[in-house]
Design a protein around this motif. Sequence first.
Motif, short mmCIF file in Angstrom:
data_model
loop_
_atom_site.label_atom_id
_atom_site.label_comp_id
_atom_site.label_asym_id
_atom_site.label_seq_id
_atom_site.Cartn_x
_atom_site.Cartn_y
_atom_site.Cartn_z
N TRP A 15 0.55 -1.21 0.70
CA TRP A 15 -0.32 0.17 0.27
C TRP A 15 1.22 1.40 -0.30
O TRP A 15 0.51 2.14 -0.91
CB TRP A 15 -1.13 0.26 1.11
N LEU A 16 2.04 1.38 1.29
CA LEU A 16 2.88 1.97 0.39
C LEU A 16 3.62 2.65 -0.93
O LEU A 16 4.29 3.59 -0.78
CB LEU A 16 4.12 1.97 1.78
N GLY A 17 3.78 1.74 -1.26
CA GLY A 17 4.51 2.00 -2.77
C GLY A 17 3.25 2.14 -3.50
O GLY A 17 3.67 3.11 -4.72
N LEU A 18 2.20 2.30 -3.49
CA LEU A 18 1.10 2.15 -4.37
C LEU A 18 0.67 3.94 -4.36
O LEU A 18 0.87 4.91 -4.71
CB LEU A 18 -0.17 2.03 -4.11
N LEU A 19 1.09 4.50 -2.67
CA LEU A 19 0.95 6.01 -2.73
C LEU A 19 1.87 6.23 -3.25
O LEU A 19 1.78 7.44 -3.63
CB LEU A 19 1.01 6.05 -0.91
N ALA A 20 2.90 5.89 -2.50
CA ALA A 20 4.33 6.46 -3.57
C ALA A 20 4.61 6.48 -5.59
O ALA A 20 5.09 7.63 -5.45
CB ALA A 20 5.54 6.06 -2.94
N LEU A 21 4.12 5.38 -5.88
CA LEU A 21 3.87 5.90 -7.20
C LEU A 21 3.02 7.25 -7.28
O LEU A 21 3.03 7.41 -8.49
CB LEU A 21 3.29 4.34 -8.36
N VAL A 22 1.58 7.13 -6.81
CA VAL A 22 0.57 8.25 -6.85
C VAL A 22 1.28 9.54 -6.63
O VAL A 22 1.03 10.64 -7.96
CB VAL A 22 -0.45 7.72 -6.09
N ALA A 23 2.36 9.50 -5.00
CA ALA A 23 2.45 11.16 -5.10
C ALA A 23 3.72 11.18 -6.23
O ALA A 23 3.26 12.40 -6.77
CB ALA A 23 3.36 10.50 -4.15
N GLY A 24 4.06 10.07 -6.58
CA GLY A 24 5.29 10.91 -7.75
C GLY A 24 5.27 11.39 -9.38
O GLY A 24 5.45 12.05 -9.48
N GLY A 25 4.02 10.45 -9.19
CA GLY A 25 3.41 10.97 -10.29
C GLY A 25 2.46 12.11 -10.58
O GLY A 25 3.08 13.13 -11.87
N ALA A 26 2.07 12.08 -9.03
CA ALA A 26 0.83 13.87 -9.86
C ALA A 26 2.51 14.95 -9.12
O ALA A 26 2.07 15.85 -9.67
CB ALA A 26 -0.19 13.61 -8.29
N TRP A 27 3.43 14.28 -8.69
CA TRP A 27 4.53 15.57 -8.08
C TRP A 27 4.84 15.78 -9.54
O TRP A 27 5.03 16.72 -10.39
CB TRP A 27 5.86 14.45 -7.74
N ALA A 28 5.24 15.16 -10.46
CA ALA A 28 5.60 15.20 -11.77
C ALA A 28 4.97 16.05 -12.95
O ALA A 28 5.14 17.35 -13.33
CB ALA A 28 5.96 14.02 -12.61
N LEU A 29 3.07 16.18 -12.64
CA LEU A 29 2.79 16.50 -13.37
C LEU A 29 1.48 17.86 -13.09
O LEU A 29 1.70 19.57 -13.21
CB LEU A 29 1.46 15.79 -13.38
N GLY A 30 2.17 17.82 -11.30
CA GLY A 30 1.71 19.33 -10.68
C GLY A 30 1.95 20.16 -9.64
O GLY A 30 1.92 20.08 -8.71
N GLY A 31 3.30 19.48 -9.32
CA GLY A 31 4.28 19.59 -8.25
C GLY A 31 3.69 19.52 -6.98
O GLY A 31 2.78 18.52 -6.75
N TRP A 32 4.54 19.69 -5.36
CA TRP A 32 3.98 18.51 -4.55
C TRP A 32 2.15 18.73 -3.59
O TRP A 32 1.92 18.27 -3.23
CB TRP A 32 4.68 19.54 -3.13
N ARG A 33 2.62 20.29 -3.79
CA ARG A 33 0.91 19.64 -3.09
C ARG A 33 -0.29 19.14 -3.63
O ARG A 33 -1.15 18.50 -3.50
CB ARG A 33 0.22 21.43 -3.30
N PHE A 34 -0.20 19.20 -6.13
CA PHE A 34 -1.14 18.75 -6.26
C PHE A 34 -0.32 16.42 -5.83
O PHE A 34 -2.00 16.37 -5.82
CB PHE A 34 -0.51 18.49 -7.72
N ALA A 35 0.54 16.60 -5.66
CA ALA A 35 0.88 15.14 -5.07
C ALA A 35 0.21 14.62 -3.72
O ALA A 35 -0.35 14.11 -3.38
CB ALA A 35 2.19 14.85 -5.13
N VAL A 36 0.60 15.43 -3.21
CA VAL A 36 -0.34 15.55 -1.51
C VAL A 36 -1.95 15.17 -1.66
O VAL A 36 -2.68 14.53 -0.97
CB VAL A 36 -0.08 16.56 -0.89
N GLY A 37 -2.39 15.73 -2.66
CA GLY A 37 -4.15 15.80 -3.01
C GLY A 37 -4.23 14.56 -3.75
O GLY A 37 -5.43 14.20 -3.46
N MET A 38 -2.95 14.08 -4.80
CA MET A 38 -3.86 12.55 -5.20
C MET A 38 -3.97 11.58 -4.18
O MET A 38 -4.14 10.48 -4.18
CB MET A 38 -3.26 12.99 -5.92
N ALA A 39 -2.77 11.38 -3.26
CA ALA A 39 -2.24 10.70 -2.41
C ALA A 39 -3.24 10.54 -1.31
O ALA A 39 -3.12 9.69 -1.26
CB ALA A 39 -0.90 10.91 -1.99
#
Length: 662
Positions: free
Chosen positions: A431-455
């Motif tokens: 589950w932690l790996g899935l959240l990390a993948l989601v956060a990493g992809g979202a960070w690449a697209l929209g920055g940290w705030r977007f990554a936190v929201g998507m995760a």
Amino acid sequence: MSDIALDDAEPRTRPSTGWLVALAVALAVLLPYVAPGLFAWAKSYPSAWIVPVSDWLKAFLYWLARDATFGLFTFKEMTRFISGLFGYALDVPKALLSTGINLGEDGAAGHIPRLSWAGIIAAVTIWSYLLGGRRLAMLGFIGFGYIALFGQWDSAMVTLSQVILAVAVGVAGGIGLGILAYRVPRIEGAVVAMLDFMQTVPTFAYLVPLVFLVGVGPVSGMLATILYAMPPMVRVTMMALKRVPPELEELARMTGCEPRQSLWKVLVPSARDGLLVGVNQVIMLTLNMIIIAAMIGAGGLGFDVLNALRQANGLGKGLEAGLAVVAMAIVLDRMSRALVELRPVHGDAAARRRRLFWVGMAALIGFTALSLAVPELERLPNEWRVSTGNMWSDVVSWVNLNLFSTADAIRTFLLIYLLVPVKTFMIGFPWLGLLALVAGGAWALGGWRFAVGMAALIAFIPMAGLWERGMTTIYLCSIAVVIAMLIGLPLGFLGSRSERMHNFLGAMCDTLQTLPSFVYLLPVVMLFRIGDVSALVAIVLYAMVPAIRFTDHGLRGVPANLNEAGTMAGCTGAQRLAKVQLPYALPEIMLGVNQVIMMALSMLVVSSFVGTNDLGKQIQVAISQADPGKGLSAGLAIAFLGIFADRMIGRWVGARRARMGM
């Protein structure tokens, strides 16, 4: 991918940061496998960390139903008042179309017949001719004639009475809310966010709290249908009003119109075509939801379809009822579309339209009045009806004898080599790996705030104790989306290259979009029995339409000068497709992927009837157990998956278009 970050508030990320993010994602995914003893908590979500979301939601709804007070009345009294209001309103179309009116106790003083089946068929045929000519008239006659001839008229009229009221309230409420958002820009953002949430929440999730707060019955189904079908009307109203040239509103002010007068005399009439498109959408969504609402007592054709799914030998009856829904949906869809395309006329043409309208009304009233003397015109005698139950039983027998081995081989192959391995991998993924993948992809697209929201959206699944059901949902949805795109992309490409193929695919997609979701289950279960394979096939059939449409539209939208530039540069046809057309159309195609995902998530809930064990199954169980907490938590999880997919694809499309200067 940090060079396409869209969050202007954040500085451009240094390349070293990208390596750190990639390393963190890799560690989160791999460490639970490398050191399972030390990182067991990162692989299987600890039960002590589960948040009792369903219990909180259930307690909140109990508080609403028992203790919440708003001034002079309680919340329960308010819901009962609304339920009674809709109940009385539903009695009007139901009496006209289904039951008639009994005068006195049990009709002792007389009976006013319902509208004659012959009169309705005649009126629909004449009005269809008025709107669309001979072809539409023939379609209307065949569609409603099938409903009468095959013994589905009583159930169909119950469904139609619900559709009429739901569409009227949905259109009126949608236009009112859309006008409010247009007139008060400060609330537009909140309205759009609310619509996004309502359109990503699965249809079944509307049923759970309504059963708890209002009770089982047609009114609950009606309210769920209105909530589901109204959001497109709100969006269309806002868009249609914004597209009205501002010069028209300015002219209305200059002529002394008050805001109310300029709205109803200028803006709304100018936005007529857009508003009618919204009406068409409300009609189709209402017909789709009416079937699902039958689960909580809506009755009609939806109940017949659901009842057939629960019976081992009910396929024939279920297909007859399902085809009746399809016939009604297609006729109403084509008539509402023809109304959108109907242009204002004057003189003799206008007089002819008025004459046809009144001829249809006269046929409706005349046949109904005649039914007082000829009872067969009110209710079609049983001996006049035709049943295809035996035919469908023969079809099932033929399929079992001739296609069972082939279908079973396909089913077994898909289970062994695709579904079971992917499902096992997804459920066992950290589950932690899935959240990390989601956060990493979202960070690449929209920055940290977007990554936190998507995760945070995805983190809701393990936190609410829904990991296995959530991963089952993701695995089925992912495979269905991939297969739908593998089918839709080539078909869309062929449609963009051939006008004849384009027209054929348009008719096919129109038909698939008018089929209620439950209807897909009947033939699929006949071939593949219950289980994940049947669910997968039904989801692909239901969700592949946007893949075809958006691919066709995207490739047709490539500017001619780009194609000419590719030709002048010496590109062959295949090179021009790969180097020019597909890159340009890719944002449009990705929007199609987004719509495929939304439709797949919606269909997953329906497909839980054929044996899946996903989030949709939890909603279905919650309805049967009257447990609103479980149903709402599963509905929120599906909604968050839809919002996540929508936002991620939206960011990617925006970045792609910005790069290409579109």
